[in-house]
Design a protein around this motif. Structure first.
Motif, PDB file in Angstrom:
ATOM      1  N   ILE A 168       0.830  -1.210   0.000  1.00  0.00           N
ATOM      2  CA  ILE A 168       0.000   0.000   0.000  1.00  0.00           C
ATOM      3  C   ILE A 168       0.866   1.262   0.000  1.00  0.00           C
ATOM      4  N   SER A 169       2.002   1.195   0.687  1.00  0.00           N
ATOM      5  CA  SER A 169       2.880   2.348   0.717  1.00  0.00           C
ATOM      6  C   SER A 169       3.785   2.321  -0.508  1.00  0.00           C
ATOM      7  N   THR A 170       3.617   3.324  -1.346  1.00  0.00           N
ATOM      8  CA  THR A 170       4.412   3.412  -2.569  1.00  0.00           C
ATOM      9  C   THR A 170       5.065   4.788  -2.604  1.00  0.00           C
ATOM     10  N   GLU A 171       5.847   5.024  -3.608  1.00  0.00           N
ATOM     11  CA  GLU A 171       6.471   6.341  -3.736  1.00  0.00           C
ATOM     12  C   GLU A 171       5.419   7.432  -3.887  1.00  0.00           C
ATOM     13  N   LYS A 172       4.306   7.106  -4.549  1.00  0.00           N
ATOM     14  CA  LYS A 172       3.261   8.100  -4.782  1.00  0.00           C
ATOM     15  C   LYS A 172       2.238   8.180  -3.654  1.00  0.00           C
ATOM     16  N   HIS A 173       2.142   7.129  -2.842  1.00  0.00           N
ATOM     17  CA  HIS A 173       1.171   7.081  -1.740  1.00  0.00           C
ATOM     18  C   HIS A 173       1.918   6.566  -0.514  1.00  0.00           C
ATOM     19  N   GLN A 174       2.559   7.497   0.177  1.00  0.00           N
ATOM     20  CA  GLN A 174       3.416   7.083   1.288  1.00  0.00           C
ATOM     21  C   GLN A 174       2.626   6.949   2.577  1.00  0.00           C
ATOM     22  N   VAL A 175       2.798   5.788   3.189  1.00  0.00           N
ATOM     23  CA  VAL A 175       2.077   5.454   4.418  1.00  0.00           C
ATOM     24  C   VAL A 175       3.102   5.110   5.488  1.00  0.00           C
ATOM     25  N   ARG A 176       2.870   5.625   6.691  1.00  0.00           N
ATOM     26  CA  ARG A 176       3.753   5.270   7.808  1.00  0.00           C
ATOM     27  C   ARG A 176       2.900   4.887   9.009  1.00  0.00           C
ATOM     28  N   ILE A 177       3.307   3.810   9.654  1.00  0.00           N
ATOM     29  CA  ILE A 177       2.583   3.305  10.821  1.00  0.00           C
ATOM     30  C   ILE A 177       3.510   3.406  12.026  1.00  0.00           C
ATOM     31  N   ASN A 178       3.161   4.264  12.975  1.00  0.00           N
ATOM     32  CA  ASN A 178       4.025   4.481  14.140  1.00  0.00           C
ATOM     33  C   ASN A 178       3.360   4.085  15.448  1.00  0.00           C
ATOM     34  N   SER A 179       4.226   3.751  16.413  1.00  0.00           N
ATOM     35  CA  SER A 179       3.777   3.565  17.796  1.00  0.00           C
ATOM     36  C   SER A 179       3.828   4.925  18.482  1.00  0.00           C
ATOM     37  N   ALA A 180       2.916   5.120  19.411  1.00  0.00           N
ATOM     38  CA  ALA A 180       2.904   6.373  20.180  1.00  0.00           C
ATOM     39  C   ALA A 180       2.652   6.054  21.645  1.00  0.00           C
ATOM     40  N   GLY A 181       3.025   6.983  22.489  1.00  0.00           N
ATOM     41  CA  GLY A 181       2.658   6.895  23.895  1.00  0.00           C
ATOM     42  C   GLY A 181       1.204   7.287  24.060  1.00  0.00           C
ATOM     43  N   CYS A 182       0.799   7.535  25.284  1.00  0.00           N
ATOM     44  CA  CYS A 182      -0.604   7.871  25.550  1.00  0.00           C
ATOM     45  C   CYS A 182      -1.034   9.072  24.721  1.00  0.00           C
ATOM     46  N   LEU A 183      -2.163   8.909  24.035  1.00  0.00           N
ATOM     47  CA  LEU A 183      -2.698   9.979  23.186  1.00  0.00           C
ATOM     48  C   LEU A 183      -3.806  10.742  23.887  1.00  0.00           C
TER      49      LEU A 183
END
Ligand code: FES
Length: 103
Positions: free
Chosen positions: A43-58
């Motif tokens: 799904i993540s391509t050069e034209k459609h960049q996707v990043r999935i990150n961990s975070a602390g309490c939101l």
């Protein structure tokens, strides 16, 4: 303009035993699942960049487990892998908000 087309933050906060938090709902495993699936599906391509990150309490612990998708600033909760699959397919891939999981 956002650097990523979809930048997803999972709260994976773990509090001491007995206190409610997202990782009591296997949030880290959910984040790992989505990261792997996005990669597997390409799904993540050069034209459609996707990043999935961990975070602390939101800060929305009472509604957890939570994740938020930017730049849309859409917040979700989820129960199982099929909820995560729907968020991946509908929102992350196709930009359509999943109303039933929105908080
Ligand atoms: S512990 Fe997840 S939002 Fe606070």
């Amino acid at each position: 303009m956002s650097h990523y087309d979809k930048h997803v933050f999972f709260c994976v906060n773990q509090r001491p035993a007995g206190e409610d938090c997202c990782n009591n709902h296997d949030a880290q495993a959910a984040r790992d699942y989505v990261k792997d699936k996005v990669k597997q599906l390409g799904i993540s391509t050069e034209k459609h960049q996707v990043r999935i990150n961990s975070a602390g309490c939101l800060g929305r612990c009472e509604l957890g487990p939570v994740l938020v998708v930017y730049p849309d600033a859409v917040w979700y909760t989820y129960v199982d892998r099929s909820d995560l699959d729907e968020i991946i397919e509908e929102h992350i891939r196709n930009g359509r908000v999943v109303e039933r999981l929105k908080i």
